[in-house]
Every structure is written in structure tokens, then in C-alpha cells.
Design a protein around this motif. Structure first.
Motif, PDB file in Angstrom:
ATOM      1  N   VAL A   1       7.665 -14.214  20.100  1.00 45.64           N
ATOM      2  CA  VAL A   1       7.245 -13.682  19.614  1.00 45.64           C
ATOM      3  C   VAL A   1       5.869 -12.867  20.057  1.00 45.64           C
ATOM      4  O   VAL A   1       4.828 -13.912  19.270  1.00 45.64           O
ATOM      5  N   PRO A   2       5.212 -11.505  19.790  1.00 46.03           N
ATOM      6  CA  PRO A   2       3.772 -11.446  19.799  1.00 46.03           C
ATOM      7  C   PRO A   2       3.080 -11.722  19.424  1.00 46.03           C
ATOM      8  O   PRO A   2       3.846 -11.271  17.831  1.00 46.03           O
ATOM      9  N   ARG A   3       2.061 -11.250  19.272  1.00 44.45           N
ATOM     10  CA  ARG A   3       0.749 -11.775  17.318  1.00 44.45           C
ATOM     11  C   ARG A   3       1.008 -10.781  16.901  1.00 44.45           C
ATOM     12  O   ARG A   3       1.199 -11.004  15.333  1.00 44.45           O
ATOM     13  N   ASP A   4       0.466  -8.903  17.453  1.00 45.61           N
ATOM     14  CA  ASP A   4       0.429  -8.203  16.628  1.00 45.61           C
ATOM     15  C   ASP A   4       1.978  -7.731  16.089  1.00 45.61           C
ATOM     16  O   ASP A   4       1.864  -7.508  14.771  1.00 45.61           O
ATOM     17  N   ARG A   5       3.323  -7.957  17.173  1.00 40.05           N
ATOM     18  CA  ARG A   5       4.095  -7.844  15.714  1.00 40.05           C
ATOM     19  C   ARG A   5       4.459  -9.264  15.027  1.00 40.05           C
ATOM     20  O   ARG A   5       5.383  -8.887  14.276  1.00 40.05           O
ATOM     21  N   ARG A   6       4.095 -10.676  15.203  1.00 40.57           N
ATOM     22  CA  ARG A   6       4.157 -11.467  14.471  1.00 40.57           C
ATOM     23  C   ARG A   6       3.444 -11.217  12.866  1.00 40.57           C
ATOM     24  O   ARG A   6       3.999 -11.533  11.427  1.00 40.57           O
ATOM     25  N   TYR A   7       2.636 -10.510  12.785  1.00 46.28           N
ATOM     26  CA  TYR A   7       1.872 -10.071  11.785  1.00 46.28           C
ATOM     27  C   TYR A   7       2.398  -8.930  11.501  1.00 46.28           C
ATOM     28  O   TYR A   7       2.220  -8.898   9.824  1.00 46.28           O
ATOM     29  N   ALA A   8       3.330  -7.861  12.158  1.00 48.13           N
ATOM     30  CA  ALA A   8       3.689  -7.129  11.180  1.00 48.13           C
ATOM     31  C   ALA A   8       4.738  -7.074  10.960  1.00 48.13           C
ATOM     32  O   ALA A   8       4.934  -6.652  10.083  1.00 48.13           O
ATOM     33  N   GLN A   9       5.072  -8.053  11.221  1.00 45.15           N
ATOM     34  CA  GLN A   9       6.531  -9.088   9.938  1.00 45.15           C
ATOM     35  C   GLN A   9       6.456  -9.672   8.661  1.00 45.15           C
ATOM     36  O   GLN A   9       6.784  -9.439   8.577  1.00 45.15           O
ATOM     37  N   ALA A  10       5.146 -10.659   9.138  1.00 41.24           N
ATOM     38  CA  ALA A  10       4.934 -11.459   8.126  1.00 41.24           C
ATOM     39  C   ALA A  10       4.064 -10.882   6.843  1.00 41.24           C
ATOM     40  O   ALA A  10       4.332 -10.635   5.664  1.00 41.24           O
ATOM     41  N   GLU A  11       3.853  -8.509   7.076  1.00 39.64           N
ATOM     42  CA  GLU A  11       2.984  -7.744   6.506  1.00 39.64           C
ATOM     43  C   GLU A  11       4.583  -7.794   5.402  1.00 39.64           C
ATOM     44  O   GLU A  11       4.644  -7.822   4.395  1.00 39.64           O
ATOM     45  N   GLU A  12       5.420  -6.802   5.925  1.00 39.37           N
ATOM     46  CA  GLU A  12       7.027  -7.214   5.442  1.00 39.37           C
ATOM     47  C   GLU A  12       7.632  -7.930   4.423  1.00 39.37           C
ATOM     48  O   GLU A  12       7.763  -7.815   4.287  1.00 39.37           O
ATOM     49  N   TYR A  13       7.217  -9.223   5.313  1.00 37.71           N
ATOM     50  CA  TYR A  13       7.837 -10.298   5.027  1.00 37.71           C
ATOM     51  C   TYR A  13       7.085 -10.597   3.340  1.00 37.71           C
ATOM     52  O   TYR A  13       8.005 -10.672   2.263  1.00 37.71           O
ATOM     53  N   LEU A  14       5.182 -10.660   3.306  1.00 39.66           N
ATOM     54  CA  LEU A  14       5.319 -10.412   2.851  1.00 39.66           C
ATOM     55  C   LEU A  14       5.389  -9.848   1.132  1.00 39.66           C
ATOM     56  O   LEU A  14       5.903 -10.026  -0.347  1.00 39.66           O
ATOM     57  N   GLN A  15       5.714  -8.830   1.413  1.00 36.53           N
ATOM     58  CA  GLN A  15       6.149  -7.725   0.496  1.00 36.53           C
ATOM     59  C   GLN A  15       7.507  -7.429  -0.069  1.00 36.53           C
ATOM     60  O   GLN A  15       7.597  -7.889  -1.619  1.00 36.53           O
ATOM     61  N   ILE A  16       8.253  -8.809   0.578  1.00 35.12           N
ATOM     62  CA  ILE A  16       9.422  -8.503   0.202  1.00 35.12           C
ATOM     63  C   ILE A  16       9.748 -10.319  -0.523  1.00 35.12           C
ATOM     64  O   ILE A  16       9.984 -10.254  -1.758  1.00 35.12           O
ATOM     65  N   CYS A  17       8.711 -10.778  -0.136  1.00 34.93           N
ATOM     66  CA  CYS A  17       8.483 -12.480  -1.284  1.00 34.93           C
ATOM     67  C   CYS A  17       7.670 -11.729  -2.932  1.00 34.93           C
ATOM     68  O   CYS A  17       8.722 -12.319  -3.806  1.00 34.93           O
ATOM     69  N   TYR A  18       7.229 -10.993  -2.176  1.00 35.22           N
ATOM     70  CA  TYR A  18       5.877 -10.198  -3.982  1.00 35.22           C
ATOM     71  C   TYR A  18       7.303  -9.545  -4.567  1.00 35.22           C
ATOM     72  O   TYR A  18       7.288 -10.121  -5.426  1.00 35.22           O
ATOM     73  N   ARG A  19       8.435  -9.039  -4.042  1.00 31.81           N
ATOM     74  CA  ARG A  19       9.170  -8.362  -5.071  1.00 31.81           C
ATOM     75  C   ARG A  19       9.928  -9.428  -5.411  1.00 31.81           C
ATOM     76  O   ARG A  19      10.187  -9.187  -6.422  1.00 31.81           O
ATOM     77  N   PHE A  20      10.028 -10.246  -5.275  1.00 25.53           N
ATOM     78  CA  PHE A  20      11.186 -11.567  -5.251  1.00 25.53           C
ATOM     79  C   PHE A  20      10.722 -12.018  -6.536  1.00 25.53           C
ATOM     80  O   PHE A  20      11.285 -12.152  -7.585  1.00 25.53           O
ATOM     81  N   TRP A  21       8.822 -12.147  -6.007  1.00 31.83           N
ATOM     82  CA  TRP A  21       8.276 -12.892  -7.275  1.00 31.83           C
ATOM     83  C   TRP A  21       8.384 -12.312  -8.789  1.00 31.83           C
ATOM     84  O   TRP A  21       8.125 -12.772 -10.005  1.00 31.83           O
ATOM     85  N   SER A  22       8.621 -10.798  -8.290  1.00 29.20           N
ATOM     86  CA  SER A  22       7.871 -10.458  -9.590  1.00 29.20           C
ATOM     87  C   SER A  22       8.868  -9.958 -10.186  1.00 29.20           C
ATOM     88  O   SER A  22       9.507  -9.066 -11.203  1.00 29.20           O
ATOM     89  N   SER A  23      10.564 -10.606  -9.420  1.00 32.81           N
ATOM     90  CA  SER A  23      12.010  -9.355 -10.133  1.00 32.81           C
ATOM     91  C   SER A  23      12.538 -10.136 -11.233  1.00 32.81           C
ATOM     92  O   SER A  23      13.192 -10.062 -11.835  1.00 32.81           O
ATOM     93  N   TRP A  24      11.580 -11.579 -11.836  1.00 33.39           N
ATOM     94  CA  TRP A  24      12.410 -11.643 -13.213  1.00 33.39           C
ATOM     95  C   TRP A  24      10.873 -11.578 -14.575  1.00 33.39           C
ATOM     96  O   TRP A  24       9.881 -12.526 -13.700  1.00 33.39           O
ATOM     97  N   ALA A  25      11.741 -10.885 -15.516  1.00 34.86           N
ATOM     98  CA  ALA A  25      10.525 -10.811 -17.018  1.00 34.86           C
ATOM     99  C   ALA A  25      10.257 -12.690 -17.425  1.00 34.86           C
ATOM    100  O   ALA A  25      11.291 -13.401 -16.594  1.00 34.86           O
ATOM    101  N   PRO A  26       9.019 -12.928 -16.990  1.00 36.80           N
ATOM    102  CA  PRO A  26       8.453 -13.580 -17.815  1.00 36.80           C
ATOM    103  C   PRO A  26       9.426 -13.576 -18.913  1.00 36.80           C
ATOM    104  O   PRO A  26       9.943 -15.613 -19.658  1.00 36.80           O
ATOM    105  N   ASP A  27       9.271 -12.952 -19.342  1.00 34.84           N
ATOM    106  CA  ASP A  27      10.663 -13.139 -20.944  1.00 34.84           C
ATOM    107  C   ASP A  27      11.547 -13.001 -21.138  1.00 34.84           C
ATOM    108  O   ASP A  27      12.248 -12.275 -22.117  1.00 34.84           O
ATOM    109  N   ALA A  28      12.510 -13.089 -19.710  1.00 31.12           N
ATOM    110  CA  ALA A  28      14.170 -12.706 -19.131  1.00 31.12           C
ATOM    111  C   ALA A  28      15.143 -13.717 -20.220  1.00 31.12           C
ATOM    112  O   ALA A  28      15.492 -13.316 -20.578  1.00 31.12           O
TER     113      ALA A  28
END
Ligand SMILES: Cc1cc2nc3c(=O)[nH]c(=O)nc-3n(C[C@H](O)[C@H](O)[C@H](O)COP(=O)(O)O)c2cc1C
Length: 446
Positions: A158-185
Motif C-alpha cells: 500500500v503506497p504512502r499516499d493511500r496509507r495516509y488517506a486511509q489513516a485519515e478516514e480511520y481517525l474520523q471513525i475512531c473519534y466518532r467511536f470515542w465520542s459515542s458515549w456521553a460521559p454521563d450515560a
């Protein structure tokens, strides 16, 4: 600097769960215990305690999953034979044990966006953030070694450009998972037996070029909300990625001038991304070789160099640069060229400061084998503290990623002798404030 206290440095240990971390052959050095103690949790717990005694922000584990196999027509056994950062065990299993005997120092692990599904990574990191009580960081790598990719079952490099593009999506998904639970749930209402307020927990749906995800993170909100994001990319794509996401950046630059240039570049990139230059902490790699006197430290350095097997050294250099150095003249100076592997590794040997004689292939291989490219600070505790101060001021970074040359000895001596000198200079905290790794990185001790 008069009137104003000096800036204080942030320090991280650079570790690896392997017998010879960043200096191949170091397993045989006197004072080194990483081979006999490798799988003993008590050993790693002592390492964690020493990091805390030295007021480090964190202990960071680098990771590299496959033996280098570029040298000598892709020989697959040499890196195993000479223990070139191999074997390498999974550091995630050490971190909870290390956290259990410490209260402040943070921990960071390396995981690849090319190998783990984002859901799995989000779960592991959220769990680690819970069990360390908010002291976890993630070194985001997109991976560059074909050997690793083949071992993972990826047939196309997997060439570098593609790896970084994939990593970009990857982080967006992780951020969403980590904010998917409200701290006071958490509700835990014995009247209704409702455990969680499910309106405060979201499923994450994401459809992009690389990922199609629909799921609920099976871990409730962790103390930091999400791990501290660390990154070490060097290419323009890597630097932009880091400037967009990273809270801490690791970099290896061999001179104070190169450090300053990198730090200015990253901060300018962060500003272009709409962030403040202070939102990113830049830590430069440094390997410490300490002795009671400068002479003794220099003798240790000679010993470290002598512990290197040249075949192992060339296997390591070939693996990292992607160039098979077999058959090249060992005593000819290295010349600048484009390499398919990590360009920065070759550049640090060819881009020597003006007036310095370029290194030969033999010298570069041994140098890289001993330090993995980090500049070495060699000397007594006074010399080391003074040189760290110089590099800190002139290099304009926020601190250092400290690579031990022998473990535990290097860290024992650092805690006993170097840290107190840095504290006396006002360059290192004398107490921890805040609770989380993020607090440590961003606290302003002044
Ligand atoms: C200090 C430091 C630590 C790194 N640790 C790892 C690591 O543990 N695992 C890994 O696969 N890559 C590691 N890397 C490599 C980087 O993540 C990155 O892949 C490499 O610098 C090439 O980046 P580039 O493709 O943006 O040039 C490290 C790099 C540096 C400078």
C-alpha cells in the motif's frame, strides 16, 4: 531568559518489547537486563517506576512486527539471527502492569491503521484508557514495511499516499467511536434497573472510500475521552497528517539546527490547519550514553559499537531504507539517493553538517545499528544535562524522546543523576500536576 523561568521540557522514554531495543547487540552489554528479564512483569514495572522518578510524561513503546528482510536478496533469517529488534512481543500486555505500580506517568503504544480494524483499535485504546485511569496515548503509524504487510495477508504494497488517506478516514471513525458515549450515560438506577441512559450512547455509522462501519463501541466513555494522539511521520504527507491530528510528535533530527527547522515547519503546518502552535508537543529522539566521567561514557559507546555484528547492522539499514546494501563498497562514502523505504534514515547520514566528512556505508550501518538514528548524548551526568539544555533551547522542541542504551542502567542513572540536574536548571518539573497524560503534556508548569 532573565526574570522569566525557563520553559520546562517534556520527556518520554522510547522502549520496545524486545531484547535489544534501539541498539542491536545491547543485550550483551554489561548492565543490560532486557534479555534475561524480557518477559518478567516486575522488570517492566521497575522501568515504569524509574520513568516516574524522572518525571517523564510517558513511556512509549515503538513496535515493528516483522524481521527486516531486504538485505542479501531478501534473506529472511539474518534479522532473526542477530536479534535486529526481533523478537518483538506485544507491549499492550505490559502497560496495565506498569500502570498498576505508578500514579502519574503515561504510557503510549504503537498500532497501525493499515492492520487493525478501527473498531478494534478504538476498543483497545478505550479499555487501556480506563485501566490506566486516563494515562494512555496512541502512536498512529500507517506502516511502511512490506514484510509486515505480507505477514498480515496484504498482497499489494500500500503506497504512502493511500496509507495516509486511509489513516485519515480511520481517525474520523475512531473519534466518532470515542465520542459515542456521553460521559454521563451511566444511570445505574435500582428502581428501574436501567443501567445506562441509551439516549446518550450512539451507534457509529460511516461510509467512506476505505471503510464501511455500523457499530456501537462496547466501551463506555473513558477518563480522557480518547487517547492522546501521537505521530512520527516525516514526509510532507506525514507532517500534514501529524499537524492535523497529533498532540505529540516524535522526530529524529541529528543537529539542533535540523530540530529547529522541523519544529518551525510543524508549528506552521499546525497553524495552517487552524490549530495553535502550542497544540502540538514536539519531542526529539536522543540516545543517552552515560558514564561517571566523559571518558567512561566514551568507552561505553565504543563497547556499544563493538557489540554490533556488521551483517545484522546491514540487515537493519537495508530493512529501514528498503535498499539491499549487499555488494556495495563498505568503505565508500554514502551518497544521496531516493530510497523506497524511510527516506529520512538515509538522509540523516548523507545530510551531514557542512564541513563534516560523510560517513561510509560501514560507519553508517554501525551508527544506525547502535542508535537507530537518534543523536547520541555521551558523557557524565553534567555533560548530558548541559547538552540536553543546549539542544532544547537551540532545537526549539518541547522535549525529548529518550532512548536508553542499556536497560535498566541508563534509566537508573538518569533518574539519580541527570533528572536532578535538569530540575536544578529549572528545565524539568519537580512534581506532577493534573491527572491524565493529556494534562501532563499540556500543563504549563510556569
Ligand atoms: C521516533 C520515531 C518512532 C517511530 N516509531 C515507529 C513504530 O514504532 N512503528 C512503525 O511502524 N513506525 C514507526 N516510526 C515510523 C513513522 O511512523 C513513519 O512511518 C516514518 O517516519 C515514515 O514516515 P513518512 O512515510 O511520513 O515519511 C517511527 C518514527 C520515528 C521518527
Amino acid at each position: 531568559m532573565q526574570g522569566r523561568p525557563p520553559r520546562q521540557m517534556h520527556l518520554s522514554a522510547q522502549l520496545m518489547f524486545t531484547p535489544a531495543m534501539h541498539a542491536i547487540g545491547s543485550w550483551a552489554m554489561p548492565g543490560n537486563e532486557t534479555l534475561p528479564q524480557l518477559t518478567k512483569l516486575e522488570f517492566w514495572q521497575d522501568v515504569a517506576r524509574m520513568c516516574e522518578e524522572s518525571y517523564f510524561d510517558m513511556a512509549f513503546f515503538a513496535d515493528h512486527l516483522a524481521p527486516d528482510d531486504v538485505y542479501r536478496d531478501g534473506n529472511r533469517k539474518l534479522a532473526i539471527e542477530y536479534g535486529v529488534q526481533f523478537p518483538v512481543l506485544d507491549p499492550l500486555f505490559l502497560i496495565p502492569a506498569m500502570a498498576a505500580v505508578t500514579a502519574h506517568v503515561g504510557f503510549a503504544a504503537t498500532m497501525s491503521t493499515t492492520y487493525y480494524p478501527p473498531f478494534m483499535l478504538a476498543r483497545k485504546m478505550a479499555t487501556l484508557d480506563h485501566v490506566t485511569d486516563g494515562r494512555i496515548g496512541w502512536n498512529v503509524v500507517s506502516s511502511f514495511a512490506k514484510t509486515e504487510m505480507r505477514a498480515m495477508g496484504l498482497t499489494d504494497f500500500v503506497p504512502r499516499d493511500r496509507r495516509y488517506a486511509q489513516a485519515e478516514e480511520y481517525l474520523q471513525i475512531c473519534y466518532r467511536f470515542w465520542s459515542s458515549w456521553a460521559p454521563d450515560a451511566l444511570r445505574a438506577d435500582p428502581e428501574t434497573m436501567s443501567l445506562f441512559d441509551s439516549s446518550k450512547v450512539d451507534y457509529v455509522t460511516y461510509k467512506g472510500e476505505f471503510f464501511d462501519v455500523d457499530g456501537c463501541l462496547p466501551v463506555h466513555a473513558s477518563p480522557q475521552g480518547r487517547p492522546v494522539i501521537l505521530q512520527a511521520g516525516a514526509s510532507p504527507q506525514g507532517r500534514d497528517f501529524a499537524a492535523r491530528h497529533a498532540e505529540g510528535i516524535f522526530s529524529i533530527r541529528t543537529t539542533a539546527a535540523a530540530m529547529a527547522e522541523f519544529a518551525d515547519d510543524i508549528r506552521a503546518r499546525a497553524v495552517r490547519q487552524g490549530r495553535s502552535p502550542n497544540d502540538v508537543k514536539i519531542l526529539f529522539g536522543a540516545q543517552l550514553v552515560q558514564g561517571r566521567t566523559d571518558e567512561e561514557a566514551n568507552e561505553r559507546l565504543v563497547q556499544l559499537r563493538e557489540s554490533v555484528n556488521l551483517e545484522g547492522a546491514l540487515a537493519k539499514l537495508s530493512g529501514r531504507t528498503g535498499v539491499d546494501w549487499a555488494g556495495h563498497d563498505l568503505d565508500a562514502p554514502l551518497t544521496q539517493m531516493d530510497v523506497p523505504g524511510v527516506q529520512g534514515v538515509l538522509d540523516m547520514f548523507t545530510g551531514r553538517p557542512e564541513g563534516e566528512v560523510p560517513l561510509t556505508l560501514r560507519q553508517a550501518a554501525i551508527e544506525f545499528a547502535v542508535s537507530s538514528g537518534s543523536p547520541q548524548i555521551v558523557g557524565s551526568a553534567d555533560t548530558i544535562a548541559d547538552e540536553m539544555e543546549r539542544l532544547f533551547v537551540e532545537g526549539r522542541g518541547d522535549g525529548f524522546l529518550i532512548t536508553p542504551s542499556v536497560l535498566p542502567e541508563s534509566f537508573r542513572h538518569f533518574a539519580d543523576e541527570v533528572a536532578p540536574r535538569l530540575q536544578k536548571k529549572g528545565l524539568l518539573r519537580s512534581r506532577y500536576q493534573g491527572r491524565s497524560l493529556r494534562d501532563l503534556l499540556f500543563e504549563d508548569p510556569n
